[in-house]
Write a protein that holds these residues in place. Structure first.
Motif, PDB file in Angstrom:
ATOM      1  N   ALA A 181      -1.525   4.119  -6.544  1.00 36.33           N
ATOM      2  CA  ALA A 181      -2.208   2.819  -6.565  1.00 36.33           C
ATOM      3  C   ALA A 181      -3.403   2.824  -5.607  1.00 36.33           C
ATOM      4  O   ALA A 181      -4.473   2.292  -5.920  1.00 36.33           O
ATOM      5  N   MET A 182      -3.217   3.444  -4.435  1.00 37.90           N
ATOM      6  CA  MET A 182      -4.307   3.496  -3.450  1.00 37.90           C
ATOM      7  C   MET A 182      -5.462   4.356  -3.948  1.00 37.90           C
ATOM      8  O   MET A 182      -6.622   4.074  -3.652  1.00 37.90           O
ATOM      9  N   PHE A 183      -5.142   5.388  -4.710  1.00 35.84           N
ATOM     10  CA  PHE A 183      -6.219   6.217  -5.271  1.00 35.84           C
ATOM     11  C   PHE A 183      -7.125   5.379  -6.166  1.00 35.84           C
ATOM     12  O   PHE A 183      -8.350   5.459  -6.086  1.00 35.84           O
ATOM     13  N   LEU A 184      -6.494   4.551  -7.013  1.00 39.16           N
ATOM     14  CA  LEU A 184      -7.288   3.685  -7.900  1.00 39.16           C
ATOM     15  C   LEU A 184      -8.122   2.707  -7.074  1.00 39.16           C
ATOM     16  O   LEU A 184      -9.298   2.478  -7.350  1.00 39.16           O
ATOM     17  N   LYS A 185      -7.508   2.139  -6.027  1.00 40.79           N
ATOM     18  CA  LYS A 185      -8.191   1.146  -5.179  1.00 40.79           C
ATOM     19  C   LYS A 185      -9.408   1.779  -4.508  1.00 40.79           C
ATOM     20  O   LYS A 185     -10.511   1.223  -4.552  1.00 40.79           O
ATOM     21  N   LEU A 186      -9.219   2.927  -3.900  1.00 42.23           N
ATOM     22  CA  LEU A 186     -10.311   3.601  -3.180  1.00 42.23           C
ATOM     23  C   LEU A 186     -11.414   4.047  -4.119  1.00 42.23           C
ATOM     24  O   LEU A 186     -12.558   4.186  -3.705  1.00 42.23           O
ATOM     25  N   PHE A 227      -4.563  13.861  -0.080  1.00 45.54           N
ATOM     26  CA  PHE A 227      -4.978  12.463  -0.264  1.00 45.54           C
ATOM     27  C   PHE A 227      -4.229  11.503   0.661  1.00 45.54           C
ATOM     28  O   PHE A 227      -4.829  10.648   1.317  1.00 45.54           O
ATOM     29  N   MET A 228      -2.889  11.654   0.741  1.00 46.24           N
ATOM     30  CA  MET A 228      -2.097  10.733   1.574  1.00 46.24           C
ATOM     31  C   MET A 228      -2.434  10.883   3.051  1.00 46.24           C
ATOM     32  O   MET A 228      -2.299   9.934   3.830  1.00 46.24           O
ATOM     33  N   MET A 229      -2.843  12.089   3.445  1.00 47.19           N
ATOM     34  CA  MET A 229      -3.137  12.328   4.855  1.00 47.19           C
ATOM     35  C   MET A 229      -4.314  11.482   5.346  1.00 47.19           C
ATOM     36  O   MET A 229      -4.355  11.060   6.495  1.00 47.19           O
ATOM     37  N   LYS A 230      -5.265  11.210   4.449  1.00 45.11           N
ATOM     38  CA  LYS A 230      -6.420  10.385   4.837  1.00 45.11           C
ATOM     39  C   LYS A 230      -5.965   9.012   5.320  1.00 45.11           C
ATOM     40  O   LYS A 230      -6.469   8.480   6.301  1.00 45.11           O
ATOM     41  N   PHE A 231      -5.009   8.459   4.608  1.00 44.65           N
ATOM     42  CA  PHE A 231      -4.436   7.176   5.023  1.00 44.65           C
ATOM     43  C   PHE A 231      -3.760   7.283   6.370  1.00 44.65           C
ATOM     44  O   PHE A 231      -3.915   6.424   7.242  1.00 44.65           O
ATOM     45  N   LEU A 232      -2.967   8.332   6.506  1.00 46.07           N
ATOM     46  CA  LEU A 232      -2.169   8.499   7.720  1.00 46.07           C
ATOM     47  C   LEU A 232      -3.071   8.620   8.940  1.00 46.07           C
ATOM     48  O   LEU A 232      -2.834   7.970   9.963  1.00 46.07           O
ATOM     49  N   VAL A 233      -4.100   9.427   8.818  1.00 42.10           N
ATOM     50  CA  VAL A 233      -4.999   9.652   9.955  1.00 42.10           C
ATOM     51  C   VAL A 233      -5.713   8.357  10.309  1.00 42.10           C
ATOM     52  O   VAL A 233      -5.845   7.998  11.482  1.00 42.10           O
ATOM     53  N   GLU A 234      -6.119   7.629   9.283  1.00 46.82           N
ATOM     54  CA  GLU A 234      -6.823   6.368   9.526  1.00 46.82           C
ATOM     55  C   GLU A 234      -5.873   5.339  10.146  1.00 46.82           C
ATOM     56  O   GLU A 234      -6.242   4.612  11.076  1.00 46.82           O
TER      57      GLU A 234
END
Lengths: 313, 313
Positions: B105-110, B238-245
């Protein structure tokens, strides 16, 4: 210099894509003793005959040509295919039909698959019937199409430890139960064979649309087992061994007529046959001419009937 | 000379496979601020907690470590995962959970997926729930699990032309209807995205057996479309970008703890994290040490609880 390059490219390109002409049709008919036909997209689409096909087949027979029907569709047995031909008004004997369901059973036979071992089928009736004709015990298939899985704590999925081969083909009743059954046999039963009838991505199951083919179902089992199957259908040359033995005719005297580049035409080329692509099925002219394509038939034409019609001009 | 070679090989080999020791466990705990845990095979198997895990997590929390649960399992949403943790007696907030359903879902949002477009789901409830939370319209999923296809002449399979993305994940209710729906959207709807939550070959759906994973279902759609998906779960970063942010912590201060080499450990390594393989899930010590394996964690140990137990020695 640039002009020469362009001309060279055009010549190269036109050399790769030869439309069947009256002269080449006459040459083809004269030099070929056995015509091998794919069925879906060549003889019929779904349950509809393609225009002019029965007359063309009759003409070729009357010229003394042998006709063979080589289909990757595993949902029917040879017996069931002969019935389908008859229902459509074409007289074809079982011996003229080489389906991938038959090929799968013959692969086991030629490899001395032990008769005490069982075969699990992710596929339809045709595979089970060919297994039975060949004297093997098949499991799965349509019967497992309605099975559900309840994933509760302590649940143990039971499978037959005497399964020595899994055959995967097109299965319109695919479900998670069958995928788990096949996966466990291939992963856990020592020496269990993983056989794919074919890997066609799609097929003309109805006349107006393409549907996921055996390639879809086979890929699923590859995905869960991380193993590659033994392929018995086109483009593997396994079926050709039977054909050559049966007809005692060199492959250079054969012509493979099909609608798929990556199965039919490749099968013909791999076997040393002449090849003719018909555009009545899943391959369009732009797809044939697309720069990403690297499989070229000797000739292409719109429809099987052109072979006879053009040769008369 | 031969002896030297053997010794070199042994040294190289032992260097690749480091069991977690008291000293390395202390170093790890001291140098890591965020522990990322895979769930299936690490925290639980099916619905059973793995021994000692709740105490180990509690100990790490009491040392001030941040805990994050990064799971490729897309069948649940973050909300549903938090419930599962709670039911097993572990207090985890939704914000600490990164599931591949959420990632899709976050991929679509971004990527600014248009809100007028719909999303077809080959998968379970978790993906549909995350789509809804993100404001997108999802189709398919469990609802299409009981659909049948009748292949009669003239039948035309109808699908929504406004589907702009297909998300494929683990689907225990996979059927031919869903495969055809997804295939038609990806092949026919211009620009339609093909997103895979993950490609795990198998997963511990019950405590005693492995079952076909999302990789099985994704492969089927690859097989019929002949296209490769965009991967949002592990090992993609991809998920790591969220985690780091989210945590504003350098990945070198993170440790990925998982039971799969090709997803968890590769994800950690691709992202620059420290990596710890636990043998409580699908990877055995022989599989880690097999010459065909080329993915090596920094350390391996039998169970998450070892991290705390060993560091106390």
């Amino acid at each position: 210099m640039a002009e020469v390059t362009t001309r060279e490219k055009e010549e190269e390109s036109s050399c790769k894509h030869n439309p069947l002409s009256p002269q080449s049709a006459r040459d083809l008919v004269a030099s070929v003793d056995v015509f091998l036909f794919d069925c879906d997209g060549v003889i019929w689409k779904g349950d509809k005959l393609i225009e002019g096909v029965p007359q063309a087949l009759q003409s070729l027979r009357s010229m003394g040509k042998k006709l063979v029907f080589v289909t990757n569709n595993s949902t029917k047995s040879r017996r069931q295919y002969a019935k389908k031909f008859l229902a459509l008004g074409i007289d074809v004997s079982e011996d003229e039909i080489f389906s991938s369901s038959f090929a799968a059973a013959m692969f086991l036979k030629l490899n001395n698959f032990p008769h005490g071992k069982k075969v699990y089928v992710v596929g339809e009736e045709g595979i089970l019937e060919e297994l039975e004709f060949a004297g093997f015990i098949g499991l799965g298939g349509p019967e497992d199409g309605k099975r559900n899985i309840v994933l509760k704590s302590g649940f143990q999925f039971e499978y037959d430890k005497s399964v020595g081969a899994v055959i995967v083909g097109l299965d319109k009743y695919i479900n998670y139960y069958k995928l788990q059954y096949a996966t466990l046999c291939i992963r856990e039963n020592p020496g269990c064979l993983f056989i794919a009838t074919n890997r066609d991505a799609t097929g003309n199951l109805t006349e107006s649309q393409e549907w996921p083919g055996a390639g879809c179902i086979v890929a699923a089992v590859c995905g869960s087992t991380q193993k590659e199957p033994i392929l018995v259908g086109k483009p593997s040359t396994f079926m050709m061994k039977f054909l050559v033995e049966r007809f005692q005719i060199d492959t250079s005297k054969m012509c493979m007529v099909g609608d798929r580049l990556d199965t039919d035409i490749l099968f013909g080329k791999n076997s040393g046959c002449k090849t003719l692509l018909v555009l009545s099925g899943c391959t369009s002219l732009p797809a044939l001419q697309d720069p990403s394509n690297n499989i070229y038939p000797d000739y292409y034409t719109s429809n099987v009937s052109d072979v006879v019609e053009l040769s008369k001009l």
